[in-house]
Write a protein that holds these residues in place. Structure first.
Motif, PDB file in Angstrom:
ATOM      1  N   PHE A  75       0.827 -42.146 -73.257  1.00  0.00           N
ATOM      2  CA  PHE A  75      -0.372 -41.588 -72.638  1.00  0.00           C
ATOM      3  C   PHE A  75      -0.116 -41.457 -71.137  1.00  0.00           C
ATOM      4  N   PHE A  76      -0.433 -40.286 -70.567  1.00  0.00           N
ATOM      5  CA  PHE A  76      -0.047 -40.012 -69.189  1.00  0.00           C
ATOM      6  C   PHE A  76      -1.199 -39.420 -68.383  1.00  0.00           C
ATOM      7  N   TYR A  77      -1.213 -39.773 -67.095  1.00  0.00           N
ATOM      8  CA  TYR A  77      -2.093 -39.156 -66.104  1.00  0.00           C
ATOM      9  C   TYR A  77      -1.195 -38.371 -65.160  1.00  0.00           C
ATOM     10  N   ALA A  78      -1.571 -37.124 -64.853  1.00  0.00           N
ATOM     11  CA  ALA A  78      -0.721 -36.279 -64.006  1.00  0.00           C
ATOM     12  C   ALA A  78      -1.561 -35.441 -63.052  1.00  0.00           C
ATOM     13  N   GLU A  79      -0.927 -35.019 -61.972  1.00  0.00           N
ATOM     14  CA  GLU A  79      -1.555 -34.115 -61.006  1.00  0.00           C
ATOM     15  C   GLU A  79      -0.567 -33.029 -60.632  1.00  0.00           C
ATOM     16  N   VAL A  80      -1.066 -31.806 -60.512  1.00  0.00           N
ATOM     17  CA  VAL A  80      -0.224 -30.677 -60.138  1.00  0.00           C
ATOM     18  C   VAL A  80      -0.935 -29.845 -59.070  1.00  0.00           C
ATOM     19  N   ASP A  81      -0.161 -29.092 -58.328  1.00  0.00           N
ATOM     20  CA  ASP A  81      -0.732 -28.143 -57.382  1.00  0.00           C
ATOM     21  C   ASP A  81      -1.222 -26.914 -58.150  1.00  0.00           C
ATOM     22  N   GLY A  82      -2.394 -26.401 -57.759  1.00  0.00           N
ATOM     23  CA  GLY A  82      -2.890 -25.168 -58.360  1.00  0.00           C
ATOM     24  C   GLY A  82      -4.112 -25.375 -59.232  1.00  0.00           C
ATOM     25  N   ARG A  83      -4.545 -24.267 -59.858  1.00  0.00           N
ATOM     26  CA  ARG A  83      -5.718 -24.237 -60.737  1.00  0.00           C
ATOM     27  C   ARG A  83      -5.294 -23.832 -62.138  1.00  0.00           C
ATOM     28  N   PRO A  84      -6.027 -24.277 -63.156  1.00  0.00           N
ATOM     29  CA  PRO A  84      -5.643 -23.939 -64.532  1.00  0.00           C
ATOM     30  C   PRO A  84      -5.562 -22.436 -64.804  1.00  0.00           C
ATOM     31  N   GLU A  85      -6.336 -21.627 -64.051  1.00  0.00           N
ATOM     32  CA  GLU A  85      -6.304 -20.183 -64.298  1.00  0.00           C
ATOM     33  C   GLU A  85      -5.126 -19.490 -63.610  1.00  0.00           C
ATOM     34  N   ASP A  86      -4.403 -20.212 -62.737  1.00  0.00           N
ATOM     35  CA  ASP A  86      -3.201 -19.635 -62.141  1.00  0.00           C
ATOM     36  C   ASP A  86      -2.207 -19.309 -63.260  1.00  0.00           C
ATOM     37  N   ARG A  87      -1.532 -18.180 -63.149  1.00  0.00           N
ATOM     38  CA  ARG A  87      -0.675 -17.719 -64.243  1.00  0.00           C
ATOM     39  C   ARG A  87       0.382 -18.759 -64.630  1.00  0.00           C
ATOM     40  N   GLY A  88       1.078 -19.311 -63.632  1.00  0.00           N
ATOM     41  CA  GLY A  88       2.142 -20.279 -63.917  1.00  0.00           C
ATOM     42  C   GLY A  88       1.604 -21.550 -64.539  1.00  0.00           C
ATOM     43  N   LEU A  89       0.496 -22.074 -63.992  1.00  0.00           N
ATOM     44  CA  LEU A  89      -0.067 -23.312 -64.518  1.00  0.00           C
ATOM     45  C   LEU A  89      -0.660 -23.090 -65.906  1.00  0.00           C
ATOM     46  N   ALA A  90      -1.258 -21.930 -66.132  1.00  0.00           N
ATOM     47  CA  ALA A  90      -1.808 -21.627 -67.461  1.00  0.00           C
ATOM     48  C   ALA A  90      -0.696 -21.658 -68.513  1.00  0.00           C
ATOM     49  N   ARG A  91       0.451 -21.085 -68.184  1.00  0.00           N
ATOM     50  CA  ARG A  91       1.570 -21.086 -69.127  1.00  0.00           C
ATOM     51  C   ARG A  91       2.122 -22.495 -69.330  1.00  0.00           C
ATOM     52  N   ALA A  92       2.191 -23.271 -68.240  1.00  0.00           N
ATOM     53  CA  ALA A  92       2.688 -24.647 -68.340  1.00  0.00           C
ATOM     54  C   ALA A  92       1.769 -25.488 -69.217  1.00  0.00           C
ATOM     55  N   PHE A  93       0.452 -25.307 -69.058  1.00  0.00           N
ATOM     56  CA  PHE A  93      -0.504 -26.047 -69.877  1.00  0.00           C
ATOM     57  C   PHE A  93      -0.403 -25.646 -71.350  1.00  0.00           C
ATOM     58  N   GLU A  94      -0.146 -24.375 -71.589  1.00  0.00           N
ATOM     59  CA  GLU A  94       0.002 -23.907 -72.968  1.00  0.00           C
ATOM     60  C   GLU A  94       1.177 -24.608 -73.648  1.00  0.00           C
ATOM     61  N   GLU A  95       2.273 -24.724 -72.915  1.00  0.00           N
ATOM     62  CA  GLU A  95       3.455 -25.384 -73.461  1.00  0.00           C
ATOM     63  C   GLU A  95       3.220 -26.883 -73.622  1.00  0.00           C
ATOM     64  N   LEU A  96       2.547 -27.481 -72.637  1.00  0.00           N
ATOM     65  CA  LEU A  96       2.234 -28.903 -72.704  1.00  0.00           C
ATOM     66  C   LEU A  96       1.404 -29.218 -73.947  1.00  0.00           C
ATOM     67  N   GLN A  97       0.384 -28.413 -74.193  1.00  0.00           N
ATOM     68  CA  GLN A  97      -0.510 -28.683 -75.323  1.00  0.00           C
ATOM     69  C   GLN A  97       0.199 -28.540 -76.668  1.00  0.00           C
ATOM     70  N   PHE A  98       1.216 -27.690 -76.719  1.00  0.00           N
ATOM     71  CA  PHE A  98       1.961 -27.521 -77.967  1.00  0.00           C
ATOM     72  C   PHE A  98       2.648 -28.816 -78.375  1.00  0.00           C
ATOM     73  N   PHE A  99       3.068 -29.609 -77.374  1.00  0.00           N
ATOM     74  CA  PHE A  99       3.781 -30.856 -77.654  1.00  0.00           C
ATOM     75  C   PHE A  99       2.906 -32.087 -77.465  1.00  0.00           C
TER      76      PHE A  99
END
Length: 281
Positions: free
Chosen positions: A238-262
């Motif tokens: 179980f992890f807590y994380a922080e990133v620069d940006g907003r979820p609707e940013d194109r790069g972060l949206a794609r990263a979140f999509e990949e994260l959720q897959f795993f």
């Protein structure tokens, strides 16, 4: 007339109290003995916001808060960085040469150890810096001092003998501003933002490596990643994380999509403006 109450952990005069006054001068700071009670005051609606310390540049993360944060049900809407200064204070009329004992919380004592050693004082610990000042005011002692924030001396009628006695000038605490609103207004579009989230990886080989790969390939800067034990289990899934940006940013949206897959759990805890303090130094 105030615009509501803001909860913090500690006594009146604590560093968290000072942080509340600096960030929300129109709100009424509301002290609570424990982090659990402060969180509950926000969730119940007794306080509309909370000012919660999460890490210190010297002492590291605040363990109690990181245990409570993922399951709090609260949202993060802001962050504040506060330089920490400690004062040596006494009852009115007490001279420095008469002081033999100093009381404060263990973290503050560790951060002021050079002054305590130089003055050859015997140290006693209490649960909170402002509580040390409050106890001294309630039971005056000509041979005793407290290490507390300046606000505590003002509140409890003490005199400051030595100012800013912390060993390190870069001593800074980071606070998170919390709300019970499940859908708080988004931050201004022009503001650089931080997104905080929690996730639990699936029980498959290399799940964490694969879950985080999308942040690198999509150019997302991850500034924090911390693991947690859940229910006493000795597995860091179980992890807590922080990133620069907003979820609707194109790069972060794609990263979140990949994260959720795993991942078998994923939750955004907050999207909020980055404190300008981050750009200093």
């Amino acid at each position: 007339m105030t615009k509501g109450r803001i909860a913090f952990q500690g006594e009146l005069g604590a560093n968290s109290h000072e942080a509340c006054l600096a960030a929300f001068p129109d709100m009424e700071p509301a002290p609570h003995p424990t982090f659990e009670e402060a969180f509950e005051a926000i969730k119940s609606g007794d306080c509309s916001l909370g000012m919660i310390p999460v890490e210190n540049s010297i002492a590291g993360r605040v363990a109690d808060v990181h245990h409570l944060l993922p399951s709090s049900g609260l949202k993060i809407i802001g962050e504040r960085f506060k330089p920490i200064h400690f004062q040596l204070m006494v009852n009115p009329g007490v001279r420095l040469e008469d002081v033999q004992v100093v009381q404060t919380m263990p973290i503050a004592l560790a951060q002021c150890r050079k002054t305590v050693r130089r003055l050859k004082l015997r140290a006693e610990t209490v649960g909170d810096t402002a509580l040390a000042a409050k106890l001294l005011a309630q039971k005056p002692d000509a041979h005793r001092a407290a290490i507390s924030p300046a606000l505590a001396a003002e509140i409890y009628g003490l005199e400051i003998l030595l100012r800013d006695i912390e060993d390190e000038r870069h001593n800074t605490t980071r606070f998170l501003v919390m709300t019970a609103d499940p859908n708080p207004p988004p931050p201004p579009f022009t503001a650089p933002c931080i997104t905080s989230f929690v996730f639990r990886v699936r029980n498959i080989p290399a799940a964490l490596y694969k879950a985080l790969g999308g942040f690198a390939t999509n150019g997302v800067n991850m500034t924090k990643l911390e693991s947690y034990m859940e229910n006493g289990a000795f597995t860091a899934t179980f992890f807590y994380a922080e990133v620069d940006g907003r979820p609707e940013d194109r790069g972060l949206a794609r990263a979140f999509e990949e994260l959720q897959f795993f991942s078998e759990r994923f939750e955004v805890l907050g999207v909020y403006p980055a404190d300008p303090f981050r750009d200093r130094g």
